[in-house]
Design a protein around this motif. Sequence first.
Motif, PDB file in Angstrom:
ATOM      1  N   VAL A  17      33.715  16.693  20.840  1.00  0.00           N
ATOM      2  CA  VAL A  17      34.241  16.991  19.513  1.00  0.00           C
ATOM      3  C   VAL A  17      34.414  15.703  18.731  1.00  0.00           C
ATOM      4  N   LYS A  18      33.959  15.712  17.476  1.00  0.00           N
ATOM      5  CA  LYS A  18      34.127  14.547  16.617  1.00  0.00           C
ATOM      6  C   LYS A  18      35.572  14.422  16.154  1.00  0.00           C
ATOM      7  N   GLU A  19      35.927  13.217  15.724  1.00  0.00           N
ATOM      8  CA  GLU A  19      37.237  12.944  15.138  1.00  0.00           C
ATOM      9  C   GLU A  19      38.386  13.340  16.069  1.00  0.00           C
ATOM     10  N   THR A  20      38.385  12.758  17.273  1.00  0.00           N
ATOM     11  CA  THR A  20      39.492  13.047  18.195  1.00  0.00           C
ATOM     12  C   THR A  20      40.337  11.815  18.501  1.00  0.00           C
ATOM     13  N   LYS A  21      39.963  10.663  17.952  1.00  0.00           N
ATOM     14  CA  LYS A  21      40.718   9.443  18.260  1.00  0.00           C
ATOM     15  C   LYS A  21      42.154   9.534  17.764  1.00  0.00           C
ATOM     16  N   SER A  22      42.370  10.217  16.647  1.00  0.00           N
ATOM     17  CA  SER A  22      43.718  10.314  16.084  1.00  0.00           C
ATOM     18  C   SER A  22      44.521  11.469  16.676  1.00  0.00           C
ATOM     19  N   VAL A  23      43.916  12.219  17.597  1.00  0.00           N
ATOM     20  CA  VAL A  23      44.597  13.360  18.200  1.00  0.00           C
ATOM     21  C   VAL A  23      45.437  12.885  19.388  1.00  0.00           C
ATOM     22  N   HIS A  24      46.742  13.146  19.338  1.00  0.00           N
ATOM     23  CA  HIS A  24      47.643  12.804  20.429  1.00  0.00           C
ATOM     24  C   HIS A  24      47.913  14.063  21.255  1.00  0.00           C
ATOM     25  N   VAL A  25      47.825  13.919  22.573  1.00  0.00           N
ATOM     26  CA  VAL A  25      47.885  15.079  23.466  1.00  0.00           C
ATOM     27  C   VAL A  25      49.177  15.051  24.275  1.00  0.00           C
ATOM     28  N   PHE A  26      49.718  16.236  24.499  1.00  0.00           N
ATOM     29  CA  PHE A  26      50.948  16.397  25.281  1.00  0.00           C
ATOM     30  C   PHE A  26      50.750  17.584  26.214  1.00  0.00           C
ATOM     31  N   THR A  27      50.815  17.354  27.521  1.00  0.00           N
ATOM     32  CA  THR A  27      50.706  18.440  28.499  1.00  0.00           C
ATOM     33  C   THR A  27      51.974  18.479  29.346  1.00  0.00           C
ATOM     34  N   GLU A  28      52.443  19.663  29.608  1.00  0.00           N
ATOM     35  CA  GLU A  28      53.693  19.800  30.355  1.00  0.00           C
ATOM     36  C   GLU A  28      53.746  21.157  31.028  1.00  0.00           C
ATOM     37  N   LYS A  29      54.338  21.169  32.205  1.00  0.00           N
ATOM     38  CA  LYS A  29      54.606  22.421  32.897  1.00  0.00           C
ATOM     39  C   LYS A  29      56.022  22.842  32.551  1.00  0.00           C
ATOM     40  N   LEU A  30      56.173  24.027  31.980  1.00  0.00           N
ATOM     41  CA  LEU A  30      57.458  24.457  31.437  1.00  0.00           C
ATOM     42  C   LEU A  30      58.512  24.597  32.524  1.00  0.00           C
ATOM     43  N   SER A  31      59.701  24.149  32.174  1.00  0.00           N
ATOM     44  CA  SER A  31      60.879  24.365  33.005  1.00  0.00           C
ATOM     45  C   SER A  31      61.986  24.912  32.105  1.00  0.00           C
ATOM     46  N   LEU A  32      63.211  24.846  32.544  1.00  0.00           N
ATOM     47  CA  LEU A  32      64.331  25.366  31.749  1.00  0.00           C
ATOM     48  C   LEU A  32      65.159  24.243  31.154  1.00  0.00           C
ATOM     49  N   ASP A  33      64.589  23.047  31.040  1.00  0.00           N
ATOM     50  CA  ASP A  33      65.345  21.896  30.559  1.00  0.00           C
ATOM     51  C   ASP A  33      64.988  21.551  29.112  1.00  0.00           C
ATOM     52  N   GLY A  34      65.975  21.109  28.330  1.00  0.00           N
ATOM     53  CA  GLY A  34      65.807  20.489  27.019  1.00  0.00           C
ATOM     54  C   GLY A  34      64.791  21.140  26.110  1.00  0.00           C
ATOM     55  N   ASP A  35      63.795  20.323  25.722  1.00  0.00           N
ATOM     56  CA  ASP A  35      62.761  20.796  24.808  1.00  0.00           C
ATOM     57  C   ASP A  35      62.000  21.984  25.355  1.00  0.00           C
ATOM     58  N   HIS A  36      61.922  22.086  26.665  1.00  0.00           N
ATOM     59  CA  HIS A  36      61.174  23.184  27.271  1.00  0.00           C
ATOM     60  C   HIS A  36      61.766  24.538  26.904  1.00  0.00           C
TER      61      HIS A  36
ATOM     62  N   GLU B 228      46.159  15.205  12.394  1.00  0.00           N
ATOM     63  CA  GLU B 228      45.767  15.907  11.181  1.00  0.00           C
ATOM     64  C   GLU B 228      45.306  17.317  11.535  1.00  0.00           C
ATOM     65  N   LYS B 229      45.660  18.269  10.698  1.00  0.00           N
ATOM     66  CA  LYS B 229      45.349  19.663  10.987  1.00  0.00           C
ATOM     67  C   LYS B 229      43.854  19.874  11.176  1.00  0.00           C
ATOM     68  N   ARG B 230      43.041  19.222  10.348  1.00  0.00           N
ATOM     69  CA  ARG B 230      41.589  19.413  10.423  1.00  0.00           C
ATOM     70  C   ARG B 230      41.003  18.874  11.728  1.00  0.00           C
ATOM     71  N   ASP B 231      41.786  18.008  12.442  1.00  0.00           N
ATOM     72  CA  ASP B 231      41.311  17.432  13.696  1.00  0.00           C
ATOM     73  C   ASP B 231      41.837  18.187  14.924  1.00  0.00           C
ATOM     74  N   ILE B 232      43.122  18.557  14.894  1.00  0.00           N
ATOM     75  CA  ILE B 232      43.722  19.129  16.112  1.00  0.00           C
ATOM     76  C   ILE B 232      43.256  20.554  16.371  1.00  0.00           C
ATOM     77  N   LEU B 233      42.985  21.329  15.305  1.00  0.00           N
ATOM     78  CA  LEU B 233      42.595  22.718  15.526  1.00  0.00           C
ATOM     79  C   LEU B 233      41.239  22.842  16.222  1.00  0.00           C
ATOM     80  N   PRO B 234      40.170  22.159  15.746  1.00  0.00           N
ATOM     81  CA  PRO B 234      38.900  22.230  16.493  1.00  0.00           C
ATOM     82  C   PRO B 234      39.017  21.667  17.903  1.00  0.00           C
ATOM     83  N   PHE B 235      39.855  20.626  18.075  1.00  0.00           N
ATOM     84  CA  PHE B 235      40.031  20.040  19.399  1.00  0.00           C
ATOM     85  C   PHE B 235      40.650  21.054  20.357  1.00  0.00           C
TER      86      PHE B 235
END
Length: 613
Positions: A431-450, A471-478
Motif C-alpha cells: 500500500v502506498k503512503e504508509t510511512k505516516s501511519v502509526h500502528v497500535f496492536t493490543e490484546k484486550l484486557s480489563l485494564d485502563g484504556d482497554h 491522515e484519514k486518506r492513509d489509514i483507511l486503505p491501510f
Amino acid sequence: MGTVKPVNLIFRCTRPHLCSRSPLRVCPLVSHIRRINRVDSKYCSIASYSHIRWFSAFVGAQEDPHECHAINESSPENKFVGMRTHTCGSLSEKDVGSSVRLCGWLQYSRLSRFAIIRDSYGLTQVIIPDERKDLAHKLSETSFESVVRVNGRVILRPPDQVNDTLSTGKIEVVAEDFAVLNPANKDLPFSIRKYNKAKEFLQMKHRYLSLRFPELQRNLRLRSQMINLMRKFLIKACAFVEVETPTLFRRTPGGAQEFLVPTQQAGQFYSLVQSPQQLKQLLMVGGIDRYFQVARCYRDESARPDRQPEFTQLDIEMSFCSRDGVMDLVEEILLHSWHVCTTNSNPPPFPRIAYEEAMASYGTDKPDTRFEMMLTDVTGVFNESSSKIGSIVKSKPSFRAACFVIPKVLGCDYISRTVLKRLEDEVRKAVKETKSVHVFTEKLSLDGDHQRFAASLSANPGDWIFAAVGEKRDILPFLGRLRLTVADFLESKGVRVREEGFRFLWVEDFPLFFPMEEGNEIGTELESAHHPFTQPHPDDLHLLPQEPLKVRGLHYDLVCNGCEIGGGSARIHDEGLQRMILDKLAINSEALSHLLQALGSGCPPHAGIALGT
C-alpha cells in the motif's frame, strides 16, 4: 438407393417470424415435404421421409435456404462427430450392455489393465480383458496424455469399486479395441492431476496443457453459458440491439494509457480502445436507444490481479435512463444468468452502500462483506488516553484513529504480536503512503484504556485490536488491506472466516474528482474518479465551480466478494456541462470536439455500465 428407415427430425428455424406468417409459402423445405405433422412459430416438425441425401442436396441447392438446423436433442456434444458415440462423462447404468466408442486423453493407467480416459466432459474407466494381451501391451506402451480411442462394452462396476465422486463411477467399459490416435511425449512439462499441480508460471507458459484441467474447462464453459444467457435476455426480453464498435479509434484524453497502432502514413497512429465509451455515447445520439456488445478492451498498463492489458466486458448503454434504471437492469440480467448457474448467492435487490461508508467501514471501495471485522473510528477514545498513541492522535488536528477487532474465537491460536507485525510489514509494502501511519496492536484486557476500547467496540477480553493513526486518506486503505490480509492468514490456518457463496452489493455516490496523484503527466490538481464523461450528482452541481472535490458523481460499481465486477455511470449529455468538466480536468476540448459536437446535436439523457466477463 437402398431403403432407409423412416426417421423423425426436428428442425429449429432461425427465422420464426417468417414461418409464423406463412410457413408453407416462405420455407422451401416445408413446401417440398408432403407429410407435415406440425408447423408453428418455433419448430418445423418433419416426419417419415426416406432420402436423407436428397434432402441435403435440396437444401444446398437453394439460393436462400431457410436456415433450419438439425438438432440432436439427446446429445448435442456428439452432433457432427463421427469418431465417438458417447463422451467420457455421459455413460451411466442405463448404458450397461451397450457398445460404445470413446475418444479422449489417457489420464492414468496401471497394471496394463486399468485405464482412465478423459475428455472435456468427464472421466471413464476402461478395463482390458485378461485374454487381450495385445491391448494390454499397447496400453503399457502408451504415454499419459496421448489421444486414444476405445471401442468396448459398458458393464457395471463391482459394488466395492463404485466411485460416487464420478458421474460415470458406477460403470466401466470393457475394451474390445484400443487405438492411439496421437502419442504424447513422455516428458511433458507437467501432468494433468488434481494434486501436486505445477506452479502457475509453468502452467501459463504451457497454457494449452493447463486448459485440460477440469476447473479451467468448467470456467470457460460457465462463461460461455453466462454470456449466452445475458445476450438472450437483453435481446429477447429487453429489446436491446447488439452493435459492434471499432477497435481502432483516436486517443481518449483523461483515461488509462492506451496502446498505439502505427499506420503506413508517417506520424499517424490509431489507439486501441480502452473501452467503447465515446462510441456508445455516439450511438445514443444516433437514436439506437438500447445498445450492448461483448467488447474487447485494451489498456497499456502494468498487469494487476484484477486488471490485464486486454480484457472483455459486457458493454451496455440506454437512453432516457437513470442510474437506478441501469442498476435494476443489471440485477435482472444476473437473475436470468448468474442465478441460473448457482443458488449460493444473495438474490436481488442487492444492498447499496455509499462510497464514504464503504471506505469508513471496510477501508476500500470494493468491500468483501462475507465477514465482519469492520473498521471503527476510535479517535475519541485515543483523545481521552494519556498513552503514547493518544499523544500521536492529539499531535495533529487532521489525524484520525481507526481500528478493527480480531475476535478471540477466530484468532486465539494463531494471532500474536509477531504475526501481526509480519502481516503489517506485508501490507506496508503493498500500500502506498504508509510511512505516516502509526500502528497500535493490543490484546484486550480489563485494564485502563482497554475498558474504553471494549465499551466502544463491543469487544471482549482476549480479542485483538489493530489500530492505525494518521491522515484519514492513509489509514483507511491501510486498515482495509490489513483486514483482508488477516482474513487470508487465518483461512490459511484452516479457520473459517468468510461465509461461503457470492455476496453482491452496489457502491454508489463516488466523488466526481480525486486529487491528482503525484507524477501524473497532466498539469492539474484533479483527475476523474471514473471518467470525464460521468454526470455530476444534481444535488452537488452548485459546488462544481468552487469546491469540485466535494461534488459526487452518478457513478456506481457492482462488487462481489471484494472484487469490482462492473462499473458504470449516468453520462453527461449537455455540451456546456461537458466542456466545464473538461476545463476542470485541464483537458483540451479540441481532442473531444467530435463528442462535444454530437452532444450539441440533441443528445438524450443516457446511462450505462460495463460488466467484466
